[in-house]
Design a protein around this motif. Structure first.
Motif, mmCIF file in Angstrom:
data_model
loop_
_atom_site.group_PDB
_atom_site.id
_atom_site.type_symbol
_atom_site.label_atom_id
_atom_site.label_comp_id
_atom_site.label_asym_id
_atom_site.label_seq_id
_atom_site.Cartn_x
_atom_site.Cartn_y
_atom_site.Cartn_z
ATOM 1 N N GLY A 14 11.856 5.764 18.287
ATOM 2 C CA GLY A 14 13.003 6.155 19.084
ATOM 3 C C GLY A 14 14.318 5.862 18.413
ATOM 4 N N ARG A 15 14.261 5.518 17.126
ATOM 5 C CA ARG A 15 15.489 5.094 16.473
ATOM 6 C C ARG A 15 16.354 6.272 16.064
ATOM 7 N NH1 ARG A 15 15.155 2.714 11.719
ATOM 8 N NH2 ARG A 15 16.967 1.402 12.104
ATOM 9 N N ARG A 16 15.702 7.409 15.805
ATOM 10 C CA ARG A 16 16.372 8.663 15.416
ATOM 11 C C ARG A 16 17.256 8.500 14.187
ATOM 12 N NH1 ARG A 16 18.981 12.129 19.469
ATOM 13 N NH2 ARG A 16 18.119 11.403 21.415
ATOM 14 N N ALA A 17 16.979 7.506 13.402
ATOM 15 C CA ALA A 17 17.730 7.328 12.161
ATOM 16 C C ALA A 17 16.942 7.990 11.051
ATOM 17 C CB ALA A 17 17.904 5.841 11.867
ATOM 18 N N LEU A 18 17.520 8.997 10.438
ATOM 19 C CA LEU A 18 16.840 9.645 9.336
ATOM 20 C C LEU A 18 16.850 8.741 8.112
ATOM 21 C CD1 LEU A 18 18.135 13.329 9.552
ATOM 22 C CD2 LEU A 18 15.940 12.396 10.328
ATOM 23 N N GLN A 21 14.845 3.396 0.034
ATOM 24 C CA GLN A 21 14.642 4.699 0.624
ATOM 25 C C GLN A 21 13.162 4.901 0.902
ATOM 26 O OE1 GLN A 21 17.064 7.063 1.240
ATOM 27 N NE2 GLN A 21 18.584 5.530 0.718
ATOM 28 N N TYR A 58 17.220 19.004 3.292
ATOM 29 C CA TYR A 58 18.645 19.306 3.266
ATOM 30 C C TYR A 58 19.070 19.662 1.849
ATOM 31 C CZ TYR A 58 19.144 17.105 7.871
ATOM 32 O OH TYR A 58 19.047 16.788 9.198
ATOM 33 N N LEU A 109 21.764 7.945 0.657
ATOM 34 C CA LEU A 109 22.198 8.164 2.037
ATOM 35 C C LEU A 109 21.578 7.117 2.936
ATOM 36 C CD1 LEU A 109 21.802 11.944 1.867
ATOM 37 C CD2 LEU A 109 23.689 10.934 3.146
ATOM 38 N N TYR A 157 26.379 8.357 8.657
ATOM 39 C CA TYR A 157 25.639 7.948 7.462
ATOM 40 C C TYR A 157 26.641 7.645 6.353
ATOM 41 C CZ TYR A 157 21.379 9.861 9.584
ATOM 42 O OH TYR A 157 20.322 10.116 10.414
ATOM 43 N N TRP A 186 24.198 5.453 15.538
ATOM 44 C CA TRP A 186 23.830 6.586 16.388
ATOM 45 C C TRP A 186 24.466 6.376 17.760
ATOM 46 C CZ3 TRP A 186 18.500 6.688 19.194
ATOM 47 C CH2 TRP A 186 18.478 7.744 20.124
ATOM 48 N N PHE A 237 21.597 5.322 6.895
ATOM 49 C CA PHE A 237 21.964 5.437 8.291
ATOM 50 C C PHE A 237 22.878 4.287 8.697
ATOM 51 C CE2 PHE A 237 21.682 6.164 12.731
ATOM 52 C CZ PHE A 237 21.407 4.948 13.339
ATOM 53 N N HIS A 249 21.432 21.772 6.555
ATOM 54 C CA HIS A 249 20.072 21.678 7.062
ATOM 55 C C HIS A 249 19.304 22.926 6.645
ATOM 56 C CE1 HIS A 249 16.791 21.798 10.029
ATOM 57 N NE2 HIS A 249 16.902 20.486 10.010
ATOM 58 N N ARG A 284 7.373 19.658 11.716
ATOM 59 C CA ARG A 284 6.884 18.586 12.572
ATOM 60 C C ARG A 284 5.589 18.026 12.014
ATOM 61 N NH1 ARG A 284 9.014 21.948 16.718
ATOM 62 N NH2 ARG A 284 7.002 22.903 17.127
ATOM 63 N N GLN A 309 12.624 16.648 7.468
ATOM 64 C CA GLN A 309 13.643 17.681 7.312
ATOM 65 C C GLN A 309 14.074 17.754 5.844
ATOM 66 O OE1 GLN A 309 16.593 17.675 10.658
ATOM 67 N NE2 GLN A 309 15.542 15.818 11.334
ATOM 68 N N PHE A 364 16.465 8.942 4.153
ATOM 69 C CA PHE A 364 16.577 9.947 3.107
ATOM 70 C C PHE A 364 15.949 9.474 1.811
ATOM 71 C CE2 PHE A 364 19.323 13.325 4.644
ATOM 72 C CZ PHE A 364 19.832 12.772 5.806
ATOM 73 N N ASN A 408 21.718 2.839 18.302
ATOM 74 C CA ASN A 408 21.017 2.256 17.165
ATOM 75 C C ASN A 408 22.024 2.070 16.038
ATOM 76 O OD1 ASN A 408 18.900 1.328 15.590
ATOM 77 N ND2 ASN A 408 18.235 3.367 14.957
ATOM 78 N N LEU A 460 13.035 22.113 9.207
ATOM 79 C CA LEU A 460 12.359 20.955 9.807
ATOM 80 C C LEU A 460 10.902 21.301 10.002
ATOM 81 C CD1 LEU A 460 13.498 18.720 12.739
ATOM 82 C CD2 LEU A 460 11.263 19.845 12.846
ATOM 83 N N ASN A 482 8.787 13.970 12.246
ATOM 84 C CA ASN A 482 9.084 15.207 11.548
ATOM 85 C C ASN A 482 9.733 14.898 10.209
ATOM 86 O OD1 ASN A 482 12.145 15.243 11.816
ATOM 87 N ND2 ASN A 482 11.546 15.114 13.964
#
Lengths: 113, 114
Positions: A97-101, A2, A35, B43, B35, B48, B45, A45, A50, A33, A103, B56, A48, A31
């Motif tokens: 650009g992966r947009r995978a959070l 993680q 949760y 958690l 997820y 997507w 990923f 959520h 930035r 976030q 955690f 992805n 968030l 950013n």
């Protein structure tokens, strides 16, 4: 592994007290976030922030972000028994650009009535 | 406004079987994320999808796959189930709001593999 790591792992406070949870991460982010998760259910959520922001408020929540230290904190003021839950930070890595959070492992908050 | 919905709530399968999990995003959201929350692993990923395309995927084997339909709903398929696939599977959706992609999660599907 993680990216985000919350501290402490568990926190027990009395109703009315403030709760502070910290999160550290490793890479540059777009950013961050926060949760909340109740008893292994879905994530709610909270807020968030930035990468160009330093502090943000939402109701009883206050989030700070220090990109130089790669850390964030979540403050819950005047806690209530209903705030009992696990809290996670999640980061969105910069410029991939992966947009995978990613955690963190979470902080389990117990608010005693 | 309805949130992200997932079905079924619980799913029990035996090792080697296939599981199909479904997700409906918030109206107006075109991106769907999957997820996995497994005990002791946190958690992670999985996938997507955006505008019907896989954009992805995380570090999971190919037996984890899915698709997104024209109405932006999505399904996650897990083939050749293994015991360690037992987990809470969470779906999220997002749209571009205030300059960032906030991901909103559904209640999850708890998959138990016996």
């Amino acid at each position: 592994s993680q990216q985000g790591e919350e501290d402490p792992q568990a926190l027990s406070i009395q109703e009315g007290e403030n709760a502070t949870m910290n999160c550290s991460y490793k890479t540059s982010i777009n950013n961050l976030q926060w949760y909340r998760q109740n008893s292994g259910r879905g994530l709610v959520h909270l807020i968030l922030i930035r990468s160009n922001e330093r502090e943000k408020h939402s109701g009883r929540l206050r989030v700070t972000l220090d990109t130089s230290k790669k850390s964030s904190s979540l403050l819950i003021t005047a806690s209530r028994a209903a705030d009992t839950a696990s809290y996670f930070c999640a980061t969105d890595a910069r410029d991939t650009g992966r947009r995978a959070l990613t955690f963190g492992s979470g902080t389990r908050l117990q608010v005693q009535p | 406004e309805a949130g992200v919905t997932q079905s079924p709530t619980h799913l029990i399968k035996t090792r080697g079987q296939q599981a199909t999990l479904r997700c409906s995003p918030i109206s107006g959201h075109t991106s769907v994320y999957w997820y996995q929350q497994a005990l002791g692993l946190g958690l992670q990923f999985l996938l997507w999808y955006d505008e019907g395309e896989e954009r992805n995927r995380g570090n999971f084997p190919p037996r984890f796959s899915g698709r997104q339909f024209p109405n932006y709903s999505s399904e996650l398929n897990v083939n050749a189930l293994e015991l360690e696939d037992s987990a809470l599977y969470l779906c999220a959706s997002s749209s571009w709001g205030t300059g960032a992609y906030e991901q909103y999660f559904g209640p999850g599907t708890r998959l138990t593999v016996t």
